[in-house]
Design a protein around this motif. Structure first.
Motif, PDB file in Angstrom:
ATOM      1  N   UNK A 149      63.833  38.609  13.212  1.00  0.00           N
ATOM      2  CA  UNK A 149      63.525  40.216  13.528  1.00  0.00           C
ATOM      3  C   UNK A 149      63.274  40.883  12.322  1.00  0.00           C
ATOM      4  N   UNK A 150      63.753  40.413  10.972  1.00  0.00           N
ATOM      5  CA  UNK A 150      63.058  40.938   9.846  1.00  0.00           C
ATOM      6  C   UNK A 150      61.510  40.800   9.749  1.00  0.00           C
ATOM      7  N   UNK A 151      61.280  39.646  10.034  1.00  0.00           N
ATOM      8  CA  UNK A 151      59.665  39.250   9.696  1.00  0.00           C
ATOM      9  C   UNK A 151      58.915  40.161  10.648  1.00  0.00           C
ATOM     10  N   UNK A 152      59.394  40.386  11.826  1.00  0.00           N
ATOM     11  CA  UNK A 152      58.558  41.163  12.919  1.00  0.00           C
ATOM     12  C   UNK A 152      58.186  42.676  12.334  1.00  0.00           C
ATOM     13  N   UNK A 153      59.309  43.123  11.426  1.00  0.00           N
ATOM     14  CA  UNK A 153      59.123  44.443  11.051  1.00  0.00           C
ATOM     15  C   UNK A 153      58.361  44.738   9.737  1.00  0.00           C
ATOM     16  N   UNK A 154      58.052  43.562   9.054  1.00  0.00           N
ATOM     17  CA  UNK A 154      57.149  43.490   7.661  1.00  0.00           C
ATOM     18  C   UNK A 154      55.724  43.733   7.776  1.00  0.00           C
ATOM     19  N   UNK A 155      55.098  44.481   7.226  1.00  0.00           N
ATOM     20  CA  UNK A 155      53.525  44.278   6.785  1.00  0.00           C
ATOM     21  C   UNK A 155      53.277  44.257   5.593  1.00  0.00           C
ATOM     22  N   UNK A 156      52.168  43.702   5.238  1.00  0.00           N
ATOM     23  CA  UNK A 156      51.758  43.527   3.764  1.00  0.00           C
ATOM     24  C   UNK A 156      50.289  43.772   3.608  1.00  0.00           C
ATOM     25  N   UNK A 157      49.703  43.639   2.318  1.00  0.00           N
ATOM     26  CA  UNK A 157      48.331  43.930   2.090  1.00  0.00           C
ATOM     27  C   UNK A 157      47.828  43.254   1.044  1.00  0.00           C
ATOM     28  N   UNK A 158      46.554  43.202   0.750  1.00  0.00           N
ATOM     29  CA  UNK A 158      45.824  42.488  -0.327  1.00  0.00           C
ATOM     30  C   UNK A 158      44.603  43.225  -0.539  1.00  0.00           C
ATOM     31  N   UNK A 159      44.234  43.067  -1.729  1.00  0.00           N
ATOM     32  CA  UNK A 159      42.713  43.726  -2.139  1.00  0.00           C
ATOM     33  C   UNK A 159      41.661  42.518  -2.641  1.00  0.00           C
ATOM     34  N   UNK A 160      40.596  42.657  -2.290  1.00  0.00           N
ATOM     35  CA  UNK A 160      39.488  41.713  -2.643  1.00  0.00           C
ATOM     36  C   UNK A 160      38.193  42.104  -2.937  1.00  0.00           C
TER      37      UNK A 160
END
Length: 216
Positions: A149-160
């Motif tokens: 449930x927690x994983x489904x609510x997480x978003x993340x990002x990265x820069x390249x």
């Protein structure tokens, strides 16, 4: 006489019951840059354990020198450690053996393969690795029994940075690499322009891509 001296030391330490790795380390500590290579130490340690007494080379009765003698293997290993980007043709010319012999030495005697340094993941320090493990443990503890449930609510990002063209080809970046030792990434020349790409995603896929063009 230097080789004979090394063999005498290896014979003495082998008869004392010391392991081959211990013998190799002690030779390095005493002889430093003039210490024998690992291949030579392992070879003579095995011979003395099998009961050999002589530290002299065997008479060959006019037999030609093999291209995979411990001395040649040691020389190839030293050259590759000094410059991992040497090509087999260059190594063959420097050592005086055929290219097929060089490949045989690199693959079968030294356990090396050629990889692209540009494709090697970022190398983390021991401290950075430990911090990542600790953060991961803390996160799992916070999730408790609701991990999915927690994983489904997480978003993340990265820069390249994305260059307009590759400053160095994959073939140009190839270098000899021994298993367990990450290759070094060489500095490459900059392209005429590049784009900074910022990407955000979650468990379902990419959410947003932001591109900023940078002119040099």
């Amino acid at each position: 006489m230097e080789k004979i001296e090394h063999r005498a030391v290896i014979k003495f330490l082998t008869k004392q019951g010391k392991s081959v790795q211990t013998i190799f380390q002690e030779l390095l500590a005493v002889y430093a840059d003039f210490a024998p290579g690992k291949t030579m130490v392992y070879k003579w340690h095995d011979l003395f354990k099998q009961g050999r007494e002589s530290i002299e080379d065997e008479l060959r009765s006019g037999r030609p020198i093999e291209a995979t003698t411990p001395e040649i293997v040691e020389k190839v290993e030293k050259l590759v450690l000094e410059d991992a980007r040497l090509k087999k043709k260059q190594l063959a010319a420097m050592v005086g053996v055929s290219e097929s012999s060089i490949l045989n030495i690199l693959h079968h005697h030294l356990g090396m393969t050629k990889v692209s340094a540009r494709w090697v993941p970022r190398i983390l320090t021991p401290l950075q690795k430990r911090e990542r493990v600790e953060c991961s443990h803390q996160f799992l503890e916070l999730c408790g029994e609701r991990k999915e449930e927690v994983m489904a609510r997480i978003f993340t990002g990265d820069v390249t940075w994305v260059h307009h063209y590759e400053p160095e080809s994959k073939q140009e970046s190839m270098q000899w690499h021994k298993k367990g030792t990450p290759p070094k990434k060489f500095k490459v020349s900059q392209s005429a322009g590049k784009i900074m790409a910022t990407i955000f995603w979650d468990t379902e896929g990419i959410l947003l891509i932001i591109k900023n063009v940078v002119r040099l």
